[in-house]
Design an enzyme around this catalytic site. Structure first.
Site, PDB file in Angstrom:
ATOM      1  N   ASN A   1     -10.093  -0.123  -0.288  1.00 27.10           N
ATOM      2  CA  ASN A   1      -8.638  -0.004  -0.363  1.00 27.10           C
ATOM      3  C   ASN A   1      -8.177  -0.556  -1.713  1.00 27.10           C
ATOM      4  O   ASN A   1      -8.346  -1.740  -1.981  1.00 27.10           O
ATOM      5  CB  ASN A   1      -8.031  -0.798   0.798  1.00 27.10           C
ATOM      6  CG  ASN A   1      -6.516  -0.702   0.858  1.00 27.10           C
ATOM      7  OD1 ASN A   1      -5.874  -0.192  -0.054  1.00 27.10           O
ATOM      8  ND2 ASN A   1      -5.946  -1.213   1.934  1.00 27.10           N
TER       9      ASN A   1
ATOM     10  N   CYS B   1       0.820  -1.227   0.000  1.00 28.20           N
ATOM     11  CA  CYS B   1       0.000   0.000   0.000  1.00 28.20           C
ATOM     12  C   CYS B   1       0.849   1.271   0.000  1.00 28.20           C
ATOM     13  O   CYS B   1       0.322   2.367  -0.192  1.00 28.20           O
ATOM     14  CB  CYS B   1      -0.978  -0.010   1.169  1.00 28.20           C
ATOM     15  SG  CYS B   1      -2.211  -1.305   0.999  1.00 28.20           S
TER      16      CYS B   1
ATOM     17  N   HIS C   1      -3.412   7.259   2.364  1.00 29.15           N
ATOM     18  CA  HIS C   1      -3.837   5.964   1.838  1.00 29.15           C
ATOM     19  C   HIS C   1      -5.242   5.674   2.373  1.00 29.15           C
ATOM     20  O   HIS C   1      -5.603   6.100   3.469  1.00 29.15           O
ATOM     21  CB  HIS C   1      -2.853   4.883   2.296  1.00 29.15           C
ATOM     22  CG  HIS C   1      -3.260   3.525   1.846  1.00 29.15           C
ATOM     23  ND1 HIS C   1      -3.488   3.242   0.532  1.00 29.15           N
ATOM     24  CD2 HIS C   1      -3.508   2.378   2.531  1.00 29.15           C
ATOM     25  CE1 HIS C   1      -3.861   1.980   0.422  1.00 29.15           C
ATOM     26  NE2 HIS C   1      -3.882   1.433   1.621  1.00 29.15           N
TER      27      HIS C   1
HETATM   28  N1  COA Z   1     -18.514  -8.296   9.170  1.00 32.09           N
HETATM   29  C1  COA Z   1     -18.966  -8.582  10.393  1.00 32.09           C
HETATM   30  N2  COA Z   1     -18.156  -8.927  11.412  1.00 32.09           N
HETATM   31  C2  COA Z   1     -16.837  -8.980  11.151  1.00 32.09           C
HETATM   32  C3  COA Z   1     -16.304  -8.690   9.884  1.00 32.09           C
HETATM   33  C4  COA Z   1     -17.214  -8.341   8.868  1.00 32.09           C
HETATM   34  N3  COA Z   1     -16.810  -8.033   7.618  1.00 32.09           N
HETATM   35  N4  COA Z   1     -14.962  -8.815   9.931  1.00 32.09           N
HETATM   36  C5  COA Z   1     -14.656  -9.172  11.196  1.00 32.09           C
HETATM   37  N5  COA Z   1     -15.784  -9.278  11.933  1.00 32.09           N
HETATM   38  C6  COA Z   1     -15.931  -9.642  13.327  1.00 32.09           C
HETATM   39  C7  COA Z   1     -14.746 -10.394  13.855  1.00 32.09           C
HETATM   40  O1  COA Z   1     -14.865 -11.763  13.535  1.00 32.09           O
HETATM   41  C8  COA Z   1     -14.835 -10.114  15.335  1.00 32.09           C
HETATM   42  O2  COA Z   1     -15.785 -10.975  15.894  1.00 32.09           O
HETATM   43  P1  COA Z   1     -15.541 -11.609  17.360  1.00 32.09           P
HETATM   44  O3  COA Z   1     -15.445 -10.435  18.288  1.00 32.09           O
HETATM   45  O4  COA Z   1     -16.749 -12.434  17.538  1.00 32.09           O
HETATM   46  O5  COA Z   1     -14.260 -12.374  17.242  1.00 32.09           O
HETATM   47  C9  COA Z   1     -15.411  -8.702  15.400  1.00 32.09           C
HETATM   48  O6  COA Z   1     -15.984  -8.447  14.108  1.00 32.09           O
HETATM   49  C10 COA Z   1     -14.387  -7.643  15.683  1.00 32.09           C
HETATM   50  O7  COA Z   1     -13.302  -7.895  14.866  1.00 32.09           O
HETATM   51  P2  COA Z   1     -12.022  -7.014  14.922  1.00 32.09           P
HETATM   52  O8  COA Z   1     -11.033  -7.495  13.908  1.00 32.09           O
HETATM   53  O9  COA Z   1     -11.538  -6.899  16.306  1.00 32.09           O
HETATM   54  O10 COA Z   1     -12.639  -5.600  14.477  1.00 32.09           O
HETATM   55  P3  COA Z   1     -11.938  -4.229  14.322  1.00 32.09           P
HETATM   56  O11 COA Z   1     -12.700  -3.189  15.012  1.00 32.09           O
HETATM   57  O12 COA Z   1     -10.479  -4.278  14.572  1.00 32.09           O
HETATM   58  O13 COA Z   1     -12.131  -3.941  12.766  1.00 32.09           O
HETATM   59  C11 COA Z   1     -10.875  -4.058  10.747  1.00 32.09           C
HETATM   60  C12 COA Z   1     -11.584  -4.811  11.828  1.00 32.09           C
HETATM   61  C13 COA Z   1     -10.227  -5.046   9.786  1.00 32.09           C
HETATM   62  C14 COA Z   1     -11.878  -3.206   9.998  1.00 32.09           C
HETATM   63  C15 COA Z   1      -9.810  -3.129  11.369  1.00 32.09           C
HETATM   64  O14 COA Z   1      -9.040  -3.845  12.277  1.00 32.09           O
HETATM   65  C16 COA Z   1      -8.896  -2.502  10.350  1.00 32.09           C
HETATM   66  O15 COA Z   1      -9.320  -1.774   9.504  1.00 32.09           O
HETATM   67  N6  COA Z   1      -7.602  -2.761  10.471  1.00 32.09           N
HETATM   68  C17 COA Z   1      -6.650  -2.232   9.540  1.00 32.09           C
HETATM   69  C18 COA Z   1      -6.826  -2.868   8.214  1.00 32.09           C
HETATM   70  C19 COA Z   1      -5.946  -2.277   7.190  1.00 32.09           C
HETATM   71  O16 COA Z   1      -5.696  -1.116   7.203  1.00 32.09           O
HETATM   72  N7  COA Z   1      -5.469  -3.095   6.261  1.00 32.09           N
HETATM   73  C20 COA Z   1      -4.722  -2.712   5.144  1.00 32.09           C
HETATM   74  C21 COA Z   1      -3.532  -1.928   5.512  1.00 32.09           C
HETATM   75  S1  COA Z   1      -2.789  -1.347   4.098  1.00 32.09           S
END
Ligand code: COA
Length: 342
Positions: A299, A113, A269
């Protein structure tokens, strides 16, 4: 020293749109969850008949037509993607071929990214030294083909979209010197690049590959198990993204003797709206000084910056003479920033 000037930017985004609602019919997710956690409402998806290099080529052709630049005058191609047509060679040579250029160098950059920011920096270094007169920088991705459209893949699949962008940079010798944050000369002023391999396992597509412990590039069993999918520790990625983007911004501001008030537009980004909001709040800038379009694209990795820049120009939010700061973070971990007088 010469200055590397942005001659123009453009993009190509496939027509087909996939909404959060549509994803919620394929996996256990909801529009509310995706919107609240990421800011994304929809993303674009390439048709089966297109490849990543096709998208990149279309973005490049759009750009060359827009700025009326003769294709045969291009001296260097720098391409970036995490979703190449082939494991090797990279898409740079395919785009070169598509443009009908048979001899000029076509470099592929792997910065995930951060790749487009790094590609701007690479072009800047070559053009500054006078080695080449111009460089065509391209970022292109077809993420949709590596996503798992089921609940197992939901934490990743909802985040990503397809698209491509291109920028042309030209070497320019100003009689007054070179572009700085304190004069009005157009060009790339400064850059920041960094990596931290301790994060390599936290956001990766590990198979297929040549990692130890395997005797094959990809086994039948792995294919059956669906192991050709990316993995991510979302929270750790999130935390590192905020920290590194903030650090990059502060390093650039300090090194150039400017404050955030001197920046006309920040283009971060687009991985998660909450990441960008957190960076914005910590930098103390108003929402209108930060360009976001993650709502419509998700993204798009290496294509994100040029898609944002193209839209920002179209919306009149990015004009010649503006001081622009890009901020990126990605798998690796990698991060980068460019300070540009547009
Ligand atoms: N829909 C519904 N629930 C979802 C889900 C979706 N698409 N994806 C994950 N969940 C669930 C998980 O399974 C978890 O359930 P649990 O509590 O029963 O285990 C819950 O939602 C919370 O998951 P978590 O990963 O802790 O959520 P979060 O608040 O951290 O959000 C992201 C998840 C991925 C959106 C966030 O962590 C993020 O954006 N991280 C950075 C990603 C990124 O920037 N990537 C590219 C970098 S270049």
């Amino acid at each position: 020293m010469k200055t590397s000037v942005v001659k123009g930017v453009s993009c190509f985004v496939p027509e087909k749109v996939v909404t959060n609602q549509q994803l919620s019919q394929m996996m256990d997710t909801t529009d509310e969850w995706i919107t609240e956690r990421t800011g994304i409402k929809e993303r674009h998806m390439a048709e089966r008949t297109s490849s990543t290099s096709d998208l990149g080529l279309k973005a490049a052709k759009n750009l060359l037509a827009k700025i009326q630049f003769p294709t045969q005058d291009i001296e260097l191609i720098i391409a970036a993607t995490v979703t190449p047509d082939y494991y090797f060679p990279g898409i740079g040579v395919q785009i070169q071929q598509g443009l009908g250029l048979s001899k000029i160098p076509a470099i592929d950059i792997r910065g995930q990214c951060s790749a487009f920011a790094w590609a701007i920096t690479t072009a800047y270094v070559y053009l500054r030294s006078g080695f080449y007169k111009n460089a065509l920088v391209i970022g292109s991705e077809i993420h949709s083909r590596m996503m798992e459209y089921s609940t197992r893949g939901r934490n990743f699949t909802v985040l990503f979209g397809d698209g491509a962008g291109a920028m042309l940079l030209e070497s320019h010798q100003y009689p007054e010197g070179r572009a700085t944050a304190h004069n009005h000369l157009r060009g790339v002023i400064d850059h920041e690049m960094g990596s931290d391999g301790s994060g390599a396992e936290l956001l990766a597509l590990k198979r297929p590959g040549f990692a130890k412990g395997h005797t094959e590039f990809f086994s039948v069993k792995e294919a059956e198990d669906g192991d050709d999918r990316p993995s991510m520790e979302g929270r750790q990625v999130f935390r590192n993204a905020v920290e590194r983007m903030l650090q990059s911004a502060n390093t650039i501001l300090l090194r150039n003797g400017i404050s955030v008030a001197d920046i006309d537009l920040i283009i971060p980004h687009q991985a998660n709206m909450r990441i960008n909001e957190s960076v914005r709040e910590k930098l103390g800038v108003a929402p209108e000084k930060v360009f976001n379009n993650i709502q419509h694209y998700g993204n798009t990795t290496s294509a994100t910056l040029p898609i944002c820049m193209t839209e920002a120009e179209e919306q009149g939010r990015l004009k010649a003479g503006d001081l622009v700061l890009t901020l990126t973070f990605g798998s690796g971990f990698t991060w980068g920033a460019n300070l540009i007088r547009w």
